[in-house]
Design an enzyme around this catalytic site. Structure first.
Site, PDB file in Angstrom:
ATOM      1  N   THR A  92      25.274  -7.349 -13.870  1.00 50.92           N
ATOM      2  CA  THR A  92      24.416  -6.163 -13.948  1.00 50.92           C
ATOM      3  C   THR A  92      24.448  -5.540 -15.343  1.00 50.92           C
ATOM      4  OG1 THR A  92      25.126  -5.731 -11.686  1.00 50.92           O
ATOM      5  CG2 THR A  92      24.043  -3.911 -12.845  1.00 50.92           C
ATOM      6  N   LYS A 141      28.636  -7.042  -9.421  1.00 46.51           N
ATOM      7  CA  LYS A 141      29.598  -7.906 -10.132  1.00 46.51           C
ATOM      8  C   LYS A 141      29.019  -9.267 -10.514  1.00 46.51           C
ATOM      9  CE  LYS A 141      32.294  -5.784 -10.972  1.00 46.51           C
ATOM     10  NZ  LYS A 141      32.039  -4.594 -11.859  1.00 46.51           N
ATOM     11  N   SER A 142      27.704  -9.312 -10.625  1.00 49.90           N
ATOM     12  CA  SER A 142      27.048 -10.583 -10.950  1.00 49.90           C
ATOM     13  C   SER A 142      26.473 -10.609 -12.364  1.00 49.90           C
ATOM     14  CB  SER A 142      25.906 -10.842  -9.957  1.00 49.90           C
ATOM     15  OG  SER A 142      26.406 -10.917  -8.649  1.00 49.90           O
ATOM     16  N   HIS A 165      20.760  -1.627  -7.637  1.00 51.90           N
ATOM     17  CA  HIS A 165      22.051  -2.297  -7.524  1.00 51.90           C
ATOM     18  C   HIS A 165      22.303  -2.767  -6.102  1.00 51.90           C
ATOM     19  CE1 HIS A 165      25.581  -3.461  -9.488  1.00 51.90           C
ATOM     20  NE2 HIS A 165      26.411  -2.587  -8.987  1.00 51.90           N
ATOM     21  N   ARG A 225      25.373 -15.024  -9.567  1.00 48.60           N
ATOM     22  CA  ARG A 225      26.616 -15.564 -10.131  1.00 48.60           C
ATOM     23  C   ARG A 225      27.377 -16.312  -9.042  1.00 48.60           C
ATOM     24  NH1 ARG A 225      31.423 -11.772 -12.831  1.00 48.60           N
ATOM     25  NH2 ARG A 225      32.240 -13.401 -14.201  1.00 48.60           N
ATOM     26  N   TYR A 265      24.058 -16.205 -14.140  1.00 44.40           N
ATOM     27  CA  TYR A 265      25.063 -15.724 -15.103  1.00 44.40           C
ATOM     28  C   TYR A 265      25.635 -16.885 -15.921  1.00 44.40           C
ATOM     29  CZ  TYR A 265      29.419 -13.355 -16.618  1.00 44.40           C
ATOM     30  OH  TYR A 265      30.464 -12.824 -17.346  1.00 44.40           O
ATOM     31  N   ARG A 295      35.633  -6.780 -18.174  1.00 46.04           N
ATOM     32  CA  ARG A 295      36.955  -7.306 -17.866  1.00 46.04           C
ATOM     33  C   ARG A 295      37.205  -8.573 -18.677  1.00 46.04           C
ATOM     34  NH1 ARG A 295      39.620 -10.845 -14.469  1.00 46.04           N
ATOM     35  NH2 ARG A 295      37.641 -11.738 -13.837  1.00 46.04           N
ATOM     36  N   LYS A 296      36.545  -9.654 -18.311  1.00 48.46           N
ATOM     37  CA  LYS A 296      36.798 -10.931 -18.981  1.00 48.46           C
ATOM     38  C   LYS A 296      35.500 -11.615 -19.431  1.00 48.46           C
ATOM     39  CE  LYS A 296      40.307 -14.395 -18.334  1.00 48.46           C
ATOM     40  NZ  LYS A 296      41.315 -14.827 -17.361  1.00 48.46           N
ATOM     41  N   GLY A 297      34.477 -11.517 -18.588  1.00 52.80           N
ATOM     42  CA  GLY A 297      33.158 -12.000 -19.008  1.00 52.80           C
ATOM     43  C   GLY A 297      33.045 -13.495 -19.190  1.00 52.80           C
TER      44      GLY A 297
HETATM   45  P1  A3P Z   1      34.502 -10.259 -14.804  1.00 49.45           P
HETATM   46  O1  A3P Z   1      35.136  -9.224 -13.923  1.00 49.45           O
HETATM   47  O2  A3P Z   1      34.529 -11.628 -14.198  1.00 49.45           O
HETATM   48  O3  A3P Z   1      35.015 -10.241 -16.193  1.00 49.45           O
HETATM   49  P2  A3P Z   1      28.552  -6.138 -13.140  1.00 49.45           P
HETATM   50  O4  A3P Z   1      28.021  -5.727 -14.465  1.00 49.45           O
HETATM   51  O5  A3P Z   1      27.519  -6.669 -12.206  1.00 49.45           O
HETATM   52  O6  A3P Z   1      29.411  -5.087 -12.552  1.00 49.45           O
HETATM   53  O7  A3P Z   1      29.456  -7.410 -13.412  1.00 49.45           O
HETATM   54  C1  A3P Z   1      30.651  -7.260 -14.112  1.00 49.45           C
HETATM   55  C2  A3P Z   1      31.039  -8.601 -14.658  1.00 49.45           C
HETATM   56  O8  A3P Z   1      30.230  -8.923 -15.805  1.00 49.45           O
HETATM   57  C3  A3P Z   1      32.479  -8.569 -15.138  1.00 49.45           C
HETATM   58  O9  A3P Z   1      32.959  -9.894 -14.924  1.00 49.45           O
HETATM   59  C4  A3P Z   1      32.295  -8.256 -16.612  1.00 49.45           C
HETATM   60  O10 A3P Z   1      33.397  -8.596 -17.415  1.00 49.45           O
HETATM   61  C5  A3P Z   1      31.070  -9.098 -16.941  1.00 49.45           C
HETATM   62  N1  A3P Z   1      30.341  -8.639 -18.128  1.00 49.45           N
HETATM   63  C6  A3P Z   1      30.126  -7.368 -18.528  1.00 49.45           C
HETATM   64  N2  A3P Z   1      29.438  -7.358 -19.675  1.00 49.45           N
HETATM   65  C7  A3P Z   1      29.230  -8.642 -20.030  1.00 49.45           C
HETATM   66  C8  A3P Z   1      28.589  -9.284 -21.143  1.00 49.45           C
HETATM   67  N3  A3P Z   1      28.040  -8.584 -22.125  1.00 49.45           N
HETATM   68  N4  A3P Z   1      28.555 -10.625 -21.156  1.00 49.45           N
HETATM   69  C9  A3P Z   1      29.110 -11.364 -20.172  1.00 49.45           C
HETATM   70  N5  A3P Z   1      29.731 -10.814 -19.093  1.00 49.45           N
HETATM   71  C10 A3P Z   1      29.793  -9.475 -19.015  1.00 49.45           C
END
Ligand code: A3P
Length: 359
Positions: free
Chosen positions: A75, A72-73, A137, A162, A240, A308-310
């Protein structure tokens, strides 16, 4: 089967994973996976045999690039950026039929240890052409084998960290989606008896490091220390929040680090901006391939769960100031003396509109 794992640079510990796993401390309160404590980290039980395969059977190539992060950072984003950057000759980023438009980031760059654990084989990765982009991961730096970490190996690692508060919130909401999804499948859409998984519960586990691959700060600091110890060589350490703020600068750093700096012709042609746009949150999330379908990694994840929100700082919509202070306090205590800090990575990237824009 026996394997040798070099934990924290100490003497090699020889273990038989199959025998060892049932004896390791168990944590079952952090959905969706049972976790076992190994080498100081809470790792999904299912991936531990893969750790053995990586140590004993995986053959590295000097051109290998490993992408790593705490879950969730960032990836998904870093997978897309690294894939687009490394493969830009075969797949020009401005091509509207780019591979990333038809196959999601997790299909273009498969999760290493969950795939090895699921198939029991390293063949998928052995078959990849060089330079390979591989993605770990769960494996902390101290549990990587020497044939990846040694100077001689030539392999490089790109890591993204992150703000732990956003990591916690993102992971908590992700886990709840997985739980809802599997409950709905099991009960034909009826979620009435779904046990709650509250932010309080998630926070408590996270602060104790009892979350997937936790403790988060320790995972981060191990990779950061290596990036400091061998600057520009072994580990490129990204944040991030800085990537959100200055994506093009970070893509240039990434390209240089993997030995593929952008030429002046590419700069003039706008290749960097094309990569940033191709991999932007809005673009990736809008693609059909990332809206439908699932990924099965020991639990079922909708491809859309990864978008989700990014933004940076969304924790404010889900955590009270007391909760945030509690986590900040734990992280500060744990990091004391390390030289590493998460400070200053979050707030400057916030805007009212991106933080308040729903879930
Ligand atoms: P949020 O849940 O805060 O929106 P991971 O890829 O490590 O699982 O992390 C997921 C997080 O990265 C989620 O954060 C997701 O929305 C965000 N994310 C995914 N794709 C992204 C992108 N292209 N740019 C920025 N953030 C992104």
């Amino acid at each position: 089967m026996a394997t040798s794992v070099n934990v924290h640079g100490e003497d090699k510990v020889v273990v038989d994973m199959t025998k060892l796993v049932p004896s390791l401390p168990l944590e079952t309160r952090c959905p969706p996976f049972p976790l076992r404590q190994y080498g100081g980290f809470w790792l999904p039980e299912g991936i531990l045999p893969a750790l053995e395969a990586i140590h004993t059977r995986f053959e590295t190539r000097p051109s290998d690039v490993f992408r790593a992060s705490f879950p969730k950072s960032g990836t998904t984003w870093l997978k897309a950026l690294a894939f687009a950057t490394i493969n830009r000759d075969e797949h020009p980023p401005s091509d509207e039929h780019h591979l990333l438009c038809h196959r999601g980031p997790h299909d273009c760059v498969k999760f290493f240890e969950p795939t090895v654990a699921a198939t029991g084989s390293l063949d998928d990765f052995a078959a990849l052409p060089s330079p390979r982009l591989l993605s770990t991961h769960h494996v902390p730096y101290s549990l990587l084998p020497e044939h990846i970490t040694s100077d001689d190996s030539g392999c490089r690692i790109v890591y993204v960290c992150r703000d732990p508060k956003d990591v916690l919130v993102s992971g908590w909401l992700f886990s709840r989606k997985i739980m809802d999804n599997s409950a709905a499948e099991a009960k034909g859409g009826n979620l009435d008896h779904q046990p709650p998984y509250t932010m309080d519960q998630a926070l408590e586990l996270f602060c104790k490091g009892r979350c997937i691959t936790g403790p988060d700060w320790r995972h981060v600091v191990e990779y950061w220390e290596e990036s400091e110890r061998r600057p520009n060589n072994k580990v490129l350490f990204l944040r991030y929040e800085e990537m959100i703020r200055e994506p093009a600068r970070n893509v240039r750093k990434l390209a240089e680090f993997v030995g593929r700096p952008f030429s002046s012709e590419e700069e003039t042609a706008g290749v960097v901006d094309a990569i940033v746009e191709l991999c932007s949150f809005d673009h990736l999330r809008s693609l059909e391939v990332n809206k439908i379908g699932v990924l099965n990694l020991g639990a079922t994840f909708g491809n859309d769960f990864f978008f989700r929100k990014g933004v940076a700082g969304d924790w404010r919509n889900h955590m009270s100031t007391e909760m945030a202070a509690m986590l900040d306090g734990v992280v500060e205590d744990e990091l004391r003396g390390s030289g590493f800090t998460f400070d200053g990575v979050g707030d400057s990237t916030l805007t009212v509109s991106n933080v308040n824009a729903g879930n």
